[in-house]
Design an enzyme around this catalytic site. Structure first.
Site, PDB file in Angstrom:
ATOM      1  N   PRO A  43      -0.151   0.605  11.594  1.00 49.39           N
ATOM      2  CA  PRO A  43      -0.205  -0.640  10.821  1.00 49.39           C
ATOM      3  C   PRO A  43       0.183  -1.852  11.658  1.00 49.39           C
ATOM      4  O   PRO A  43       1.074  -1.777  12.514  1.00 49.39           O
ATOM      5  CB  PRO A  43       0.830  -0.385   9.711  1.00 49.39           C
ATOM      6  CG  PRO A  43       0.840   1.103   9.551  1.00 49.39           C
ATOM      7  CD  PRO A  43       0.655   1.653  10.936  1.00 49.39           C
ATOM      8  N   ASP A  44      -0.495  -2.954  11.424  1.00 48.41           N
ATOM      9  CA  ASP A  44      -0.273  -4.254  12.092  1.00 48.41           C
ATOM     10  C   ASP A  44      -0.760  -4.300  13.539  1.00 48.41           C
ATOM     11  O   ASP A  44      -0.753  -5.368  14.150  1.00 48.41           O
ATOM     12  CB  ASP A  44       1.211  -4.656  12.079  1.00 48.41           C
ATOM     13  CG  ASP A  44       1.741  -4.891  10.682  1.00 48.41           C
ATOM     14  OD1 ASP A  44       0.941  -4.993   9.742  1.00 48.41           O
ATOM     15  OD2 ASP A  44       2.979  -4.971  10.527  1.00 48.41           O
ATOM     16  N   SER A  45      -1.179  -3.170  14.085  1.00 48.43           N
ATOM     17  CA  SER A  45      -1.472  -3.139  15.530  1.00 48.43           C
ATOM     18  C   SER A  45      -2.604  -4.074  15.918  1.00 48.43           C
ATOM     19  O   SER A  45      -2.510  -4.796  16.929  1.00 48.43           O
ATOM     20  CB  SER A  45      -1.808  -1.712  15.968  1.00 48.43           C
ATOM     21  OG  SER A  45      -2.911  -1.196  15.231  1.00 48.43           O
ATOM     22  N   LEU A  56      -1.946  -8.001  14.682  1.00 48.99           N
ATOM     23  CA  LEU A  56      -0.936  -8.691  15.494  1.00 48.99           C
ATOM     24  C   LEU A  56      -1.366  -8.881  16.952  1.00 48.99           C
ATOM     25  O   LEU A  56      -0.769  -9.686  17.666  1.00 48.99           O
ATOM     26  CB  LEU A  56       0.374  -7.901  15.483  1.00 48.99           C
ATOM     27  CG  LEU A  56       1.453  -8.295  14.480  1.00 48.99           C
ATOM     28  CD1 LEU A  56       2.661  -7.376  14.630  1.00 48.99           C
ATOM     29  CD2 LEU A  56       1.880  -9.744  14.640  1.00 48.99           C
ATOM     30  N   ASP A 115      -5.853  -0.269  11.349  1.00 47.84           N
ATOM     31  CA  ASP A 115      -5.270  -1.466  10.761  1.00 47.84           C
ATOM     32  C   ASP A 115      -6.342  -2.480  10.376  1.00 47.84           C
ATOM     33  O   ASP A 115      -7.195  -2.840  11.184  1.00 47.84           O
ATOM     34  CB  ASP A 115      -4.301  -2.094  11.778  1.00 47.84           C
ATOM     35  CG  ASP A 115      -3.744  -3.421  11.305  1.00 47.84           C
ATOM     36  OD1 ASP A 115      -3.476  -3.545  10.095  1.00 47.84           O
ATOM     37  OD2 ASP A 115      -3.572  -4.320  12.148  1.00 47.84           O
TER      38      ASP A 115
END
EC number: 3.2.1.-
Length: 340
Positions: A174-176, A179, A210
């Protein structure tokens, strides 16, 4: 006159060697047929079980969840205990992190989780969260060195592949991707995620990368990041709203927009804390609620919704919360105030 002996009448109308040969061949044919039937049955079971997540999919509520483990430190009968006990019973994704399941232990953890899913007749949902430079040094900073990360992923894959009969949902880092532009490491992230996808794929394993969420990265930019992975055949699609609070209706609209840009990719929407929608704050905002139970929503794009972020775990040291991932009983009480 010479008397000839009467001919000996054989009990069988063919030589014994020929009879035995034919009987042996018949036995081999029967065995081959039985083996073929067994293979067809096995193949049929595997085919029926290897289905993607959908409305009605229920994931296991892990015995190892932080909610379940927190009960020992809480006093029975208190609001904190009741809220924590309620959340411990809910089907929720288990987060595999190097802090909780380090190198050398990841395979056994996944094997145990898969056994729990098998015993309860449920699916297994795991979020893998150990990428190098995780969270770009923010509240969930950490992750493994790249070489160690590859080894850790291999260990996780070994546990997943040991349970082909269990439906396994993988929320990968997640968020990889969302971001990565902010972190300035897009190319590095793409390479690391490609390698992880190649290792994790297997029978009855459904990978979602993600996908950010509806109030973060614009869909066109997010689609370009996902498309750069170049792993359409190896992943099922993307996950949105992971660890966030957006209402499910907003996320469904976003998922459809993103899917259209990606040529029909499927989605998972996290509804673990979406019940009151978002107030614009992503880190331990007040007034939030748990959302729709997993496996209750879905359409032609969104395979289904899941509780990915375990409600009750802190987002970080903000708005009075403890460190990221630590169980926060007060948050559990607030999130479940309308549930029981």
């Amino acid at each position: 006159m010479t008397v000839r002996p009467a001919p000996v009448r054989r009990r069988f109308g063919m030589p014994r060697w020929l009879l035995f040969t034919l009987l042996g061949l018949a036995a081999l044919v029967i065995l081959a047929i039985l083996a073929g039937v067994g293979s067809l049955i096995t193949w049929g079971v595997q085919t029926l079980s290897a289905r993607p997540p959908a409305v009605g999919t229920t994931v296991v509520a892990p015995d190892e969840s932080k909610a379940a483990r927190a009960l020992d430190a809480l006093e029975e009968g208190t609001p904190e205990y009741e809220a924590t006990a309620y959340l411990a019973e809910q089907p929720t994704t288990y987060w595999l992190t190097p802090e909780e399941d380090p190198l050398g232990e990841a395979t056994s953890r996944v094997t145990t989780l898969a056994a729990e899913a098998r015993d309860t007749g449920t699916a297994l949902s795991v979020a893998i969260y150990g990428l190098p430079g995780r969270d770009c040094g923010n509240f969930s900073a950490g992750g493994l060195a790249e070489e160690d990360y590859a080894t850790w992923i291999e260990e996780i894959a070994r546990g997943l592949n040991a349970a082909p009969d269990v439906q396994k949902i993988v929320i990968l880092e997640p968020d990889s991707l969302a971001l990565a532009p902010e972190c300035g490491n897009v190319e590095e992230r793409i390479r690391q995620l490609r390698n992880a996808i190649d290792r994790l794929g297997g029978t009855n394993t459904w990978i979602y990368v993600d996908g950010g969420h509806s109030n973060w990265v614009p869909a066109a930019e997010m689609a370009a990041l996902i498309d750069a992975l170049d792993r359409d055949d190896a992943i099922r699609g993307f996950a949105t709203n992971v660890s966030n609070y957006n209402h499910s209706t907003e996320e469904f609209v976003y998922a459809h927009e993103l899917s259209d840009l990606l040529g029909g990719a499927h989605a998972i929407v996290d509804t673990s804390r979406s019940g009151a929608g978002s107030n614009g704050d992503w880190c331990n905002p007040s007034g939030r609620l748990i959302g729709e139970p997993g496996g209750t929503l879905g359409d032609e794009v969104v395979d289904t919704n899941l509780w990915v972020k375990p409600p009750g775990e802190s987002d970080g040291t903000c708005n009075g919360g403890p460190a990221a991932g630590v169980w926060w009983p007060e948050a559990a009480v607030e999130l479940t105030r309308e549930a029981h």
